[in-house]
Design a protein around this motif. Structure first.
Motif, PDB file in Angstrom:
ATOM      1  N   LEU A 107       0.818  -1.216   0.000  1.00 15.21           N
ATOM      2  CA  LEU A 107       0.000   0.000   0.000  1.00 15.21           C
ATOM      3  C   LEU A 107       0.850   1.264   0.000  1.00 15.21           C
ATOM      4  N   LEU A 144     -11.171  -3.375   1.361  1.00 17.19           N
ATOM      5  CA  LEU A 144     -10.718  -2.225   0.581  1.00 17.19           C
ATOM      6  C   LEU A 144     -10.787  -0.935   1.393  1.00 17.19           C
ATOM      7  N   ILE A 203      -3.873  -3.529  -6.807  1.00 17.93           N
ATOM      8  CA  ILE A 203      -4.159  -4.460  -5.718  1.00 17.93           C
ATOM      9  C   ILE A 203      -5.593  -4.952  -5.908  1.00 17.93           C
ATOM     10  N   LEU A 231      -6.956   0.184  -6.441  1.00 15.85           N
ATOM     11  CA  LEU A 231      -7.522  -0.931  -5.673  1.00 15.85           C
ATOM     12  C   LEU A 231      -8.855  -1.316  -6.288  1.00 15.85           C
ATOM     13  N   SER A 232      -9.116  -2.631  -6.412  1.00 17.98           N
ATOM     14  CA  SER A 232     -10.376  -3.055  -6.998  1.00 17.98           C
ATOM     15  C   SER A 232     -10.707  -4.479  -6.555  1.00 17.98           C
ATOM     16  N   MET A 290      -9.881   3.831  -6.163  1.00 17.38           N
ATOM     17  CA  MET A 290     -10.527   2.547  -5.888  1.00 17.38           C
ATOM     18  C   MET A 290     -11.692   2.381  -6.851  1.00 17.38           C
ATOM     19  N   CYS A 312      -7.987  -0.750   3.758  1.00 20.16           N
ATOM     20  CA  CYS A 312      -6.763  -0.352   3.053  1.00 20.16           C
ATOM     21  C   CYS A 312      -6.734   1.165   2.833  1.00 20.16           C
TER      22      CYS A 312
END
Length: 555
Positions: A315, A336, A322, A417-418, A393, A339
């Protein structure tokens, strides 16, 4: 059972050291002034617990004291006593044997209640009383007569039957008027409050011919909840009330509708997501309950220490993709958000595009997709790039267009991020290639994949060792009042943490299968979700059956 003077009863309380003479005299004054049972006054004043009071009364009156959660209630006994009788006299029918009806009462001094009960039942039964706390009685009435039974009974008693029949073709104005009445509002509130008190995440109200079914999703599993049978007469009004609460069109009954609302429970605010779906018997309603505050700490999500450190290091990178994988309801969004909370800082611009926005995060710019007007994940991602972000995201990678944009964004200096819907972490790699992403783009962009499932945790109040002589065998569930007899209380996650190592990159370039990629990752030290789960079984936080249930695809 004969009446006992307060003076005689006081001797027992005082002799047992539960109260002083002055304290009992004070409670007696309240009884005389308000006409209440002196024992209830003592409990309210904090002199003793309801359970201790029942134990003393049981000894004095020579009546059994029962804990209703440990009693098997006979449905025939419940059917023998009308709801309004049980509510009026605060009694709970337990069993019938020949012509004798066993009922739980909380005030043995009120001998008139048994005579009234015989008359109310037209002297069909001899009444055999046992003692139970008033709290237990009220809980049992709710459980066996149905949630909201008192409110339904009051509505149907006070309103002519023609007004509550509410057939499908009834005038919308009448339903809307009924939905705005305090009694129907109270009924809907009771359903939501009861769900929240049981830690439910979803409420399912399902109409069928002549009846309504209610289920709560607790710790990921649906549980049936009893409702008073007459509630089907009020169901159209309940649906309209839920729609009014979430600003949906109460006239529209043919098309699915989605809405949202906010309610307050004590000091806690709950966000509700409402979905209405037309069925042949009426509109089925699902209400998702989202607490305003949620767990957003990586340390408490269930990660192993080494995996958490690797994720925190990933991260901190300025770019890369990610991915969190798992089926619907596996906690991907929570991971998520945790994060994002970890990296949320003044020097970073974080933007999300979601469907829906489940929780609001301060310091994060959040966008809700709206496909009917062209705001898809892909379009939102393009717009986000013009908003100068550091971190993005994307709620879910659903198609090739979104996948390509996410990967190219990760390659151009952004951390992305997904989520993906795959069975395991290795499956995410092959899923991206199946969508049409070139292997070299996958290995260049993907930093790590987290596969996860949610597991139910054993109730700490009632779990027991399978074999006390062999604690390594773990614990089993039992069931108690805290966990509503399920044996589980709360959820955590099991994970597998997949890193894009050099041997795996070579397999990806060769377009190897997910199984081959997975085997290589395991050989390199990746612990699977099942292995993570087995560690949690050894730690005594869950059961082997639970791990096998959620990781059955690995069998």
């Amino acid at each position: 059972m004969s009446a006992v003077t307060p003076k005689k009863l006081s001797r027992l309380f005082i002799d047992k050291g539960l109260v002083t003479e002055a304290q009992f005299a004070d409670a007696l004054e309240v009884q005389k002034r308000e006409g209440r049972f002196v024992g209830a006054v003592l409990v309210e004043q904090g002199r003793m617990s309801s359970e201790r009071l029942m134990e003393v009364l049981s000894e004095y009156y020579q009546l059994p004291y029962v804990r209703l959660e440990e009693v098997t209630v006979d449905p025939h006994a419940v059917a023998s006593v009308p709801l309004k009788v049980a509510l009026h006299y605060h009694v709970m029918p337990l069993a019938t044997r020949n012509s004798t009806l066993t009922v739980a009462i909380s005030n043995p001094q009120d001998v008139q209640v048994l005579d009234d009960l015989r008359l109310a039942l037209q002297q069909r039964y001899a009444i055999e009383p046992v003692l139970a706390t008033v709290e237990d009685i009220l809980r049992a009435v709710k459980k066996y007569y149905g949630v909201g039974a008192e409110t339904v009974n009051r509505i149907l008693t006070e309103r002519p039957a023609a007004d509550t029949a509410a057939p499908a073709e009834e005038a919308v104005e009448d339903i809307e008027q009924l939905a705005s009445e305090a009694s129907v509002m109270k009924l809907v509130n009771q359903l939501i409050l009861e769900a929240h008190s049981r830690r439910a995440t979803d409420i399912h109200l399902e109409p069928y011919r002549g009846k309504v079914k209610l289920r709560y999703r607790i710790d990921g599993m649906l549980h049936h909840v009893d409702l008073p049978p007459a509630i089907h007469q009020l169901f159209p009004a309940i649906v309209s009330r839920v729609k009014v609460l979430s600003n949906l069109d109460i006239v529209e009954r043919r098309l699915p509708q989605d809405g949202r609302a906010s309610v307050k429970v004590g000091e806690e605010k709950l966000d509700l997501r409402i979905s209405a779906l037309p069925t042949p018997s009426g509109q089925s309603i699902v209400i998702r309950i989202l607490p305003n505050q949620m767990l957003l700490d990586l340390r408490e999500l269930g990660f192993r220490d080494d995996d958490q450190k690797m994720l925190e290091m990933t991260l901190k990178k300025s770019h890369g993709l990610i991915v969190v994988t798992g089926p619907t309801g596996s906690g991907k969004t929570t991971t998520l958000y945790a994060c994002l909370k970890t990296i949320n800082a003044e020097e970073r611009k974080i933007i999300t595009i979601e469907d829906p926005i489940e929780y609001e995060l301060e310091g994060v710019t959040q966008v809700h997709v709206n496909p009917p007007i062209g705001l898809t994940f892909a379009q939102g991602l393009r717009s986000m790039l013009r908003h100068d972000p550091n971190v993005m995201m994307v709620g879910e990678i659903r198609d090739i267009e979104t996948a390509e944009l996410a990967i190219r964004t990760a390659l151009t200096g952004h951390l992305v991020l997904s989520t993906l819907h795959t069975n395991d972490a290795a499956g995410a790699i092959t899923r991206l290639m199946d969508m049409g992403i070139d292997p070299y783009l996958v290995i260049s962009s993907v930093e790590c994949v987290i596969g996860q499932r949610l597991i139910r945790l054993l109730c700490a109040s009632c779990k027991e060792l399978i074999d006390p002589k062999r604690p390594e065998q773990g614990y089993r569930r039992r069931g108690c009042k805290v966990c509503h007899q399920t044996g589980f209380h709360g959820r955590s996650a099991i994970y597998e943490f997949f890193l894009m190592s050099q041997p795996i990159k070579e397999l990806v370039l060769q377009k190897a299968s997910a199984d081959a990629i997975r085997r290589t990752a395991v050989d390199a030290g990746m612990r699977t979700m099942r292995e993570d789960g087995l560690q949690k079984v050894k730690a005594g936080v869950t059961t082997l059956d639970e791990i096998l249930r959620v990781t059955q695809e690995e069998s």
